[in-house]
Design an enzyme around this catalytic site. Structure first.
Site, PDB file in Angstrom:
ATOM      1  CB  CYS A   1      13.271   3.957  -3.327  1.00 28.61           C
ATOM      2  SG  CYS A   1      13.366   4.267  -5.109  1.00 28.61           S
TER       3      CYS A   1
ATOM      4  CB  CYS B   1       5.885   3.742  -7.294  1.00 32.86           C
ATOM      5  SG  CYS B   1       6.859   5.276  -7.159  1.00 32.86           S
TER       6      CYS B   1
END
Length: 261
Positions: free
Chosen positions: A70, A177
């Protein structure tokens, strides 16, 4: 060998699939926090606390290494997670692949969440690794959420909006992302210009998977027929892969080539 991966949501599927490809025999522990998504709307302290909780849930299963799959959690929580788990459990963060994208020459675009776009963190990476290269930072509001819940219309709208902000002459797009890697081909189709050379997309999944093996002193063994286990933790609860995860090839592949953890 057991490798844990942590993310706010199903963005970890791309890195998990990459680990599974390199080492089909590795047991995987996937710990995410869908109850509190998206993390990016909270303060840095909020993100850190949620990341620590997800990592602690994964660490309880005794992994040999943990991947923070992440970008947001890496930015805000990597030092805290390392302080908690290392040296017993090596921790690998996820950094947008700006360096390899810039090495291919520009212009390039970086698709990222609105919180990351224009942030000192991302600007620092651009300064350090893309000096002299034309870079466009493209915010992608709503894209991670739409991917998380497999909202097809939402994905289409968010990708189209980001593509409209992306210069037509870009040679590469950095997927800043981890959720975006699950819809990479839809992003490619939206940005690719008919007259241009094939667009290059730069994700982080393969790099973090390889780095996890290096930290453990292990080598890729993609030909092994041993099937590793799969343990899924959602906001601290032991679950199976959620239905939305199975709408993506990475999720279906993990379920197909894993035994129950």
């Amino acid at each position: 060998m057991k490798i844990a991966l942590m993310d706010s949501g199903i963005g970890l599927l791309a890195a998990a699939a990459a680990v599974r490809t390199l080492r089909p025999d590795a047991d995987l522990v996937l710990s995410s926090d869908p109850d509190n998504m998206p993390w990016g709307r909270g303060t840095s302290e909020d993100v850190t606390q949620r990341a620590l909780a997800a990592c602690e849930a994964a660490a309880a299963h005794g992994p040999d290494a943990l991947i923070i799959a992440c970008n947001t959690a890496t930015v805000h929580a990597l030092p805290a997670v390392r302080a908690l788990l290392e040296p017993d459990i090596p921790v690998i963060g996820t950094v947008p692949a700006i360096k390899p994208a810039a090495a291919g020459g520009g212009p390039i675009a970086i698709w990222a969440t609105p919180a990351t776009t224009g942030s000192p963190y991302q600007r620092g990476l651009i300064r350090d690794f893309a000096a002299g290269v034309e870079v466009t930072e493209v915010p992608c509001p709503g894209l991670a959420d739409a991917v998380q819940w497999a909202d097809e219309d939402g994905i289409d709208r968010a990708v189209a909006a980001a593509a409209a902000l992306t210069p037509r002459d870009v040679r590469a797009v950095v997927l800043g992302c981890t959720h975006y890697e699950l819809v990479a081909e839809r992003i490619r189709a939206a940005v690719q210009q008919p007259e241009a050379e094939p667009l290059v997309l730069h994700g982080s999944a393969g790099a973090v998977a390889a780095q996890a093996l290096r930290r453990l002193g292990e080598r890729p063994e993609p030909a092994t027929e041993v099937r590793g286990g799969l343990t899924v933790i959602l906001s601290g609860r032991h679950e199976t892969l959620p239905p939305a995860a199975l709408t993506y090839a990475e999720g279906r592949g993990l379920q197909a080539v894993s035994h129950a953890g």
